[in-house]
Motif scaffolding. Structure first.
Motif, PDB file in Angstrom:
ATOM      1  N   THR A   1      -9.092  28.005  15.163  1.00 25.65           N
ATOM      2  CA  THR A   1      -8.161  26.909  15.428  1.00 25.65           C
ATOM      3  C   THR A   1      -8.084  25.997  14.217  1.00 25.65           C
ATOM      4  O   THR A   1      -9.123  25.617  13.646  1.00 25.65           O
ATOM      5  N   TRP A   2      -6.870  25.638  13.808  1.00 20.76           N
ATOM      6  CA  TRP A   2      -6.690  24.641  12.749  1.00 20.76           C
ATOM      7  C   TRP A   2      -6.825  23.238  13.346  1.00 20.76           C
ATOM      8  O   TRP A   2      -6.206  22.928  14.353  1.00 20.76           O
ATOM      9  N   PHE A   3      -7.661  22.418  12.681  1.00 19.48           N
ATOM     10  CA  PHE A   3      -7.890  21.056  13.155  1.00 19.48           C
ATOM     11  C   PHE A   3      -7.741  20.115  11.965  1.00 19.48           C
ATOM     12  O   PHE A   3      -8.577  20.099  11.052  1.00 19.48           O
ATOM     13  N   GLU A   4      -6.662  19.339  11.961  1.00 20.50           N
ATOM     14  CA  GLU A   4      -6.423  18.407  10.861  1.00 20.50           C
ATOM     15  C   GLU A   4      -7.200  17.116  11.108  1.00 20.50           C
ATOM     16  O   GLU A   4      -7.121  16.532  12.181  1.00 20.50           O
ATOM     17  N   PHE A   5      -7.925  16.698  10.089  1.00 21.27           N
ATOM     18  CA  PHE A   5      -8.795  15.536  10.236  1.00 21.27           C
ATOM     19  C   PHE A   5      -8.605  14.619   9.031  1.00 21.27           C
ATOM     20  O   PHE A   5      -8.990  14.947   7.920  1.00 21.27           O
ATOM     21  N   ARG A   6      -8.004  13.452   9.293  1.00 24.92           N
ATOM     22  CA  ARG A   6      -7.783  12.456   8.240  1.00 24.92           C
ATOM     23  C   ARG A   6      -9.019  11.569   8.099  1.00 24.92           C
ATOM     24  O   ARG A   6      -9.601  11.125   9.082  1.00 24.92           O
ATOM     25  N   ARG A   7      -9.389  11.319   6.844  1.00 29.42           N
ATOM     26  CA  ARG A   7     -10.529  10.447   6.536  1.00 29.42           C
ATOM     27  C   ARG A   7     -10.099   9.381   5.528  1.00 29.42           C
ATOM     28  O   ARG A   7      -9.285   9.634   4.633  1.00 29.42           O
ATOM     29  N   VAL A   8     -10.685   8.192   5.655  1.00 25.70           N
ATOM     30  CA  VAL A   8     -10.393   7.065   4.770  1.00 25.70           C
ATOM     31  C   VAL A   8     -11.653   6.714   3.990  1.00 25.70           C
ATOM     32  O   VAL A   8     -12.741   6.589   4.570  1.00 25.70           O
ATOM     33  N   PHE A   9     -11.513   6.567   2.666  1.00 34.22           N
ATOM     34  CA  PHE A   9     -12.642   6.349   1.778  1.00 34.22           C
ATOM     35  C   PHE A   9     -12.462   5.071   0.954  1.00 34.22           C
ATOM     36  O   PHE A   9     -11.334   4.721   0.580  1.00 34.22           O
ATOM     37  N   ALA A  10     -13.560   4.430   0.635  1.00 38.66           N
ATOM     38  CA  ALA A  10     -13.543   3.330  -0.341  1.00 38.66           C
ATOM     39  C   ALA A  10     -14.891   3.305  -1.060  1.00 38.66           C
ATOM     40  O   ALA A  10     -15.950   3.339  -0.416  1.00 38.66           O
ATOM     41  N   VAL A  11     -14.833   3.266  -2.370  1.00 40.80           N
ATOM     42  CA  VAL A  11     -16.028   3.121  -3.194  1.00 40.80           C
ATOM     43  C   VAL A  11     -15.819   1.896  -4.073  1.00 40.80           C
ATOM     44  O   VAL A  11     -14.822   1.812  -4.802  1.00 40.80           O
ATOM     45  N   ALA A  12     -16.730   0.953  -3.983  1.00 43.03           N
ATOM     46  CA  ALA A  12     -16.577  -0.320  -4.693  1.00 43.03           C
ATOM     47  C   ALA A  12     -17.817  -0.601  -5.538  1.00 43.03           C
ATOM     48  O   ALA A  12     -18.929  -0.228  -5.157  1.00 43.03           O
ATOM     49  N   ARG A  13     -17.594  -1.258  -6.655  1.00 45.06           N
ATOM     50  CA  ARG A  13     -18.715  -1.755  -7.473  1.00 45.06           C
ATOM     51  C   ARG A  13     -18.619  -3.264  -7.529  1.00 45.06           C
ATOM     52  O   ARG A  13     -17.560  -3.822  -7.881  1.00 45.06           O
ATOM     53  N   THR A  14     -19.688  -3.923  -7.175  1.00 37.67           N
ATOM     54  CA  THR A  14     -19.661  -5.377  -7.079  1.00 37.67           C
ATOM     55  C   THR A  14     -19.647  -6.032  -8.453  1.00 37.67           C
ATOM     56  O   THR A  14     -20.069  -5.447  -9.446  1.00 37.67           O
ATOM     57  N   GLY A  15     -19.138  -7.259  -8.489  1.00 38.67           N
ATOM     58  CA  GLY A  15     -19.172  -8.047  -9.712  1.00 38.67           C
ATOM     59  C   GLY A  15     -18.203  -7.594 -10.768  1.00 38.67           C
ATOM     60  O   GLY A  15     -18.472  -7.726 -11.960  1.00 38.67           O
ATOM     61  N   ALA A  16     -17.052  -7.062 -10.338  1.00 40.47           N
ATOM     62  CA  ALA A  16     -16.075  -6.592 -11.323  1.00 40.47           C
ATOM     63  C   ALA A  16     -15.382  -7.746 -12.019  1.00 40.47           C
ATOM     64  O   ALA A  16     -14.895  -7.610 -13.145  1.00 40.47           O
ATOM     65  N   ASP A  17     -15.283  -8.904 -11.345  1.00 40.55           N
ATOM     66  CA  ASP A  17     -14.589 -10.059 -11.929  1.00 40.55           C
ATOM     67  C   ASP A  17     -15.501 -10.848 -12.876  1.00 40.55           C
ATOM     68  O   ASP A  17     -16.710 -10.867 -12.685  1.00 40.55           O
TER      69      ASP A  17
END
Length: 256
Positions: A240-256
């Motif tokens: 069975t084909w099962f489509e699965f959407r995922r949301v990602f975020a990778v952050a590094r602190t102190g960029a400013d």
């Protein structure tokens, strides 16, 4: 309650987003690496292998998952992710497929970005498929007259549970971070009878399983199964084909 064995039925497919997530972390020699929501610990071991010099901190809110992680060799602690506080030497924080269970996770992300030391990495991944048939059909059945009285008030997550990648990019950038945010839809090929039902039994259906006795749980599964088969028809070979959407975020602190 969680069932580590059921969760690990599809370990390779569940693990793929984790490796896509941590592949974007560019920390070289972090002092402390934290896995928030470590589950049965199989993926935490990959963090230990990548950064063997680091102190490894792992936690999960599920007693069953913590016990499984400890059995796998991870010194996990039981902790609600909302109660976690960063140690001063925390250089990497990973939260994989956890924050969708926490309605106030946006404020958590702001706090973590604020409290982590400058230059720390914060990497999160959340399912973004709450309006897919797999979840929509569960909500429809749970609200039917035969089940509403037993399942009323359960946290059956719908559309809006998780935001778009740009929203998390804005949130973390406003918190002073350098951000990489994206989404991926995995087209997963599941095998076995009622494969989609078995997949969500390890995750999305846990609140319903916990609310019902064994007989009720079996009845609910029996009524849900044909609905899922219609939405996710099997191929000639039974997969069975099962489509699965995922949301990602990778952050590094102190960029400013």
């Amino acid at each position: 309650m969680w069932d580590p064995d059921k969760y690990l039925d599809f370990a390779d497919l569940r693990g793929r987003p984790f490796f896509d997530l941590i592949g974007r972390i560019r920390a070289e020699r972090p002092r402390r690496v934290v896995d928030l929501g470590c589950g049965p610990g199989n993926l935490t071991l990959a963090l230990a292998a990548r950064w063997p010099q680091a102190v490894l901190e792992a936690s999960d809110s599920s007693l069953e998952m913590v016990q499984a992680a400890r059995a796998a060799g991870v010194a996990a602690e039981r902790l609600d992710v909302r109660d976690w506080r960063a140690q001063a030497d925390t250089d990497v924080v990973v939260s994989n497929a956890v924050l969708q269970w926490v309605p106030e996770h946006r404020e958590l992300l702001r706090r973590w970005a604020r409290e982590l030391p400058r230059g720390a990495w914060l990497a999160v991944q959340m399912p973004g498929n709450f309006d897919a048939p797999s979840h929509r059909l569960v909500r429809e059945l749970a609200s039917a007259p035969a089940w509403a009285s037993q399942l009323d008030g359960l946290a059956l997550r719908g559309d809006g549970t998780v935001d778009a990648p740009r929203d998390y990019a804005e949130l973390l950038a406003d918190a002073g971070c350098e951000v990489d945010a994206w989404e991926t839809t995995y087209v997963q090929r599941l095998s076995g009878a009622d494969a989609v039902l078995e997949w969500i039994s390890g995750t999305a259906l846990r609140p319903i399983r916990n609310a019902l006795d064994d007989a009720g749980w079996q009845r609910f599964r029996d009524q849900l199964a044909p609905r899922l088969r219609a939405a996710y028809p099997a191929r000639a070979d039974g997969s069975t084909w099962f489509e699965f959407r995922r949301v990602f975020a990778v952050a590094r602190t102190g960029a400013d």
